[in-house]
Design a protein around this motif. Structure first.
Motif, PDB file in Angstrom:
ATOM      1  N   HIS A  81       1.085  -1.147   0.020  1.00 45.49           N
ATOM      2  CA  HIS A  81      -0.038   0.171   0.038  1.00 45.49           C
ATOM      3  C   HIS A  81       0.937   1.465   0.046  1.00 45.49           C
ATOM      4  N   HIS A  83       2.056   4.988  -2.179  1.00 42.81           N
ATOM      5  CA  HIS A  83       1.374   6.033  -3.430  1.00 42.81           C
ATOM      6  C   HIS A  83       2.660   6.942  -3.911  1.00 42.81           C
ATOM      7  N   LYS A 174      -6.872  -0.353  -8.102  1.00 41.39           N
ATOM      8  CA  LYS A 174      -7.361   0.384  -6.874  1.00 41.39           C
ATOM      9  C   LYS A 174      -8.677   0.805  -6.805  1.00 41.39           C
ATOM     10  N   HIS A 275      -6.449  -1.338   4.693  1.00 40.52           N
ATOM     11  CA  HIS A 275      -6.790  -0.825   6.111  1.00 40.52           C
ATOM     12  C   HIS A 275      -7.376  -1.816   7.127  1.00 40.52           C
ATOM     13  N   ASP A 330       0.895   2.985   3.288  1.00 38.59           N
ATOM     14  CA  ASP A 330       0.164   4.051   2.901  1.00 38.59           C
ATOM     15  C   ASP A 330       0.923   5.028   3.439  1.00 38.59           C
TER      16      ASP A 330
HETATM   17 ZN   LIG Z   1      -3.763   4.669   0.584  1.00 38.21          ZN
END
Ligand SMILES: [Zn+2]
Length: 394
Positions: A81, A83, A174, A275, A330
């Motif tokens: 996870h 970005h 996603k 999550h 994340d």
């Molecule tokens: Zn994310």
């Protein structure tokens, strides 16, 4: 000597005091060397005096606890996870790809999955920049273009867009939380996570052998009023659009039920419920879902704080579902960030700040000291199994 002690609660202290006074008589002796007249009653004006602002409150733990630094994971890691340098610009600035790889090498991160790759030329840009020069080090997922939701052939367009993305090199789809909480069609209503228009897309993912990484709903506290009782008060003050207390939003339970309905309808598609299936505050219910839906996997990006504050329940969760949990962060790939996650997973250190503290709430976390057999699965083996399902377009 009891007079000098400052431990124990007020009631115990008062009992001790009365006991001592009855032994010594009313004339209690002051502690030797103390010029101060120590009182044992709380200041009646204390409530009015506690005026320190929450934003200025930063107590430093006086705990002398063991600290084990883990700058490098014990086994190679796939960060499911992330970005970094994505197509949508989740992070304000790009990091030079060579620098990202240097950080990964130091932390023993083998592969980073960039979830927000969008589609078409934007997707191509991420693939060219990150995957081509560093094969095996980055994996990119595609996304849907909801601006076309009102097209009569929306489903077919999204399937074609997904096929194109996979042809270019995308290896997953996603879904951001805006599905269910933001995307509306011409009726003005939110498009549900289990909207039938999306069924052909989920089916296509199964046919292609690519996972759907789906973010549905958010922390439980985001549905509560932003007041003195909200455990994420500061986060919601900083990010007012993250609060869904308003009646116009669907409830957290409704959203999660819709997501699970989609997962149930497409048993040949693997869904990574991001999550920790977005209910790490309730691991009993997430466990029940994992039992019910064999095609559901979870990762724990940005939920270190939630799992880390309940180490015994989390450890059981990791034991019970060791084949279903994947490592994710994340967060911008920084060595200190990874070291924090590794410390939580690998050591039994107590009471230390999660990554981003106190952004998600004013509590600290505890390490789980997971055994090697589980670490290997969580760090990379479970993710490798998912990517080995890839079939492609033929
Ligand atoms: Zn994310």
């Amino acid at each position: 000597m009891i007079f000098c002690a400052r431990r124990g609660n007020g009631r115990t202290q008062r009992k001790l005091l009365i006991g001592l006074l009855s032994v010594l008589g009313a004339a209690a002796l002051p502690c030797p060397g103390f010029s101060q007249d120590i009182q044992y009653q709380a200041d009646p004006d204390a409530a009015q005096k506690k005026t320190l602002l929450l934003k200025d409150f930063d107590p430093q733990p006086m705990l002398h606890a063991e600290k084990h630094e883990v700058p490098r994971a014990r086994f190679p890691v796939i960060d499911m996870h992330n970005h970094v340098n994505d197509a949508g610009g989740v992070h304000a600035e790009d990091i030079p790809p060579a620098e990202v790889v240097r950080r990964m090498d130091r932390a023993n991160v083998q592969t980073i999955v960039i979830l927000t790759g969008m589609w078409g030329d934007k997707l191509q840009g991420v693939l060219d920049k990150m995957v081509k020069p560093y094969p095996g080090r980055f994996i990119v997922f595609a996304q849907m273009d909801y601006r076309k939701i009102d097209d009569a052939n929306f489903s077919a367009e999204m399937v074609a867009q997904l096929d194109d993305a996979v042809r270019r090199g995308a290896r997953g789809l996603k879904v951001l939380k805006d599905l269910g909480l933001g995307v509306r069609d011409k009726s003005g209503k939110f498009v549900g996570v289990d909207d039938p228009r999306l069924d052909p897309v989920w089916e296509e993912c199964g046919r292609l052998g690519i996972p759907v990484a789906i973010h549905t709903s958010d922390p439980e506290a985001f549905w509560g009023p932003v007041d003195a009782h909200n455990e994420r008060y500061e986060e919601l003050i900083e990010n007012p659009t993250w609060g869904f207390h308003d009646a116009k939003f669907p409830s957290k339970e409704k959203l999660l039920a819709e997501r699970n309905h989609a997962i149930e309808k497409h048993p040949h598609t693997t869904f990574i419920a991001l999550h920790v299936a977005n209910w790490p505050e309730n691991l009993d219910v997430v466990s029940a879902w994992l039992d019910k839906y064999p095609n559901m996997m979870v990762e724990f990006g940005a939920r270190e704080a939630e799992l880390g504050r309940q180490p015994r329940r989390s450890e059981k969760f990791f034991h019970d579902y060791q084949d279903r949990i994947m490592f994710g962060t994340d967060a911008e790939p920084e060595e200190a960030m990874y070291a924090n996650y590794f410390r939580w997973l690998e050591t039994t250190d107590e009471y230390f700040p999660y990554w981003g503290y106190p952004g998600q709430g004013r509590w600290e976390i505890y390490g789980m000291g997971l055994p090697d057999s589980i670490l290997k699965k969580v760090y990379h083996q479970n993710a490798e199994k998912i990517f080995a399902q890839f079939k492609g377009l033929h």
